[in-house]
Scaffold this motif. Structure first.
Motif, PDB file in Angstrom:
ATOM      1  N   ASP A  34       0.843  -1.189   0.000  1.00 12.05           N
ATOM      2  CA  ASP A  34       0.000   0.000   0.000  1.00 12.05           C
ATOM      3  C   ASP A  34       0.885   1.248   0.000  1.00 12.05           C
ATOM      4  O   ASP A  34       1.385   1.659   1.041  1.00 12.05           O
ATOM      5  CB  ASP A  34      -0.918  -0.031   1.222  1.00 12.05           C
ATOM      6  N   LEU A  35       1.069   1.835  -1.172  1.00 15.40           N
ATOM      7  CA  LEU A  35       1.889   3.035  -1.305  1.00 15.40           C
ATOM      8  C   LEU A  35       0.979   4.257  -1.459  1.00 15.40           C
ATOM      9  O   LEU A  35       0.031   4.214  -2.237  1.00 15.40           O
ATOM     10  CB  LEU A  35       2.802   2.951  -2.523  1.00 15.40           C
ATOM     11  N   THR A  62       1.322  -2.801  -6.503  1.00  9.63           N
ATOM     12  CA  THR A  62       0.843  -1.545  -5.939  1.00  9.63           C
ATOM     13  C   THR A  62      -0.202  -0.943  -6.876  1.00  9.63           C
ATOM     14  O   THR A  62      -0.425  -1.434  -7.987  1.00  9.63           O
ATOM     15  CB  THR A  62       1.984  -0.513  -5.771  1.00  9.63           C
ATOM     16  N   SER A 164       6.792   2.343   1.796  1.00 11.26           N
ATOM     17  CA  SER A 164       5.429   2.441   2.325  1.00 11.26           C
ATOM     18  C   SER A 164       5.427   2.760   3.812  1.00 11.26           C
ATOM     19  O   SER A 164       4.703   3.642   4.269  1.00 11.26           O
ATOM     20  CB  SER A 164       4.684   1.126   2.070  1.00 11.26           C
TER      21      SER A 164
END
Length: 175
Positions: A34-35, A62, A164
């Protein structure tokens, strides 16, 4: 046969642990990273295989895209060094090499498009031990390339996970 109820109880207990409890201890299933960035540019001097693996990790793992131009990116990931090595790990009684240790060292830093540092100069180092036989040199070379490829893929995901985590960490202002 008295261990069967114990095994069932333990398996039931393990199955009932919520995934969030496992994530709290640092365990995380492989998959999406999860960026909080929509576009990432890769700069610096990565080897072509490492660049390809990082790009693949970004595109497949991502919601971000790979920016060609760093002006179009929200995050710039700069690869400062990318070194592959191999060292002798063991010899047999005849003095022939029987095992190698493969290693990859990747230096990187990350900053946003305004120049604010997300990750300062950092380094990831990975090793893998590999048996060697003089009778199967060609097969060993193929195996070595496969190990290096898997190591690069793991490193690219680890880099994205560090980005992240650093991007989500609260930043303190120094006065």
């Amino acid at each position: 046969m008295s261990t069967n109820p114990l095994r069932r109880t333990l398996l039931g207990f393990i199955a009932s642990i919520p995934l969030s409890g496992l994530q709290a201890c640092g365990y995380r299933l492989r998959g999406m990273v999860d960026l909080p960035f929509k576009a990432i540019a890769i700069t610096g001097n990565p080897s072509p295989p490492l660049r390809a693996d990082i790009e693949a990790s970004i595109l497949q793992g991502t919601d971000a895209k790979v920016a060609i131009n760093s002006k179009d990116a929200e995050l710039i990931l700069e690869i400062t060094n990318d070194i592959n090595g191999r060292e002798i790990l063991a010899y047999n009684s005849a003095g022939q090499v029987t095992a190698y240790r493969l290693n990859i060292r990747v230096g990187f830093r990350a900053f946003d498009n305004s120049g604010a540092e997300i990750i300062p100069d950092s380094e990831i180092y990975m090793t893998r031990d590999m048996d060697f036989s003089n009778t199967t040199v060609l097969a060993t070379d193929v195996q070595q390339q496969q190990f290096l490829s898997l190591m690069r893929k793991d490193l690219s995901v680890q880099i994205l996970r560090r980005v992240s985590a650093a991007a989500r960490a609260p930043r303190t202002k120094s006065f």
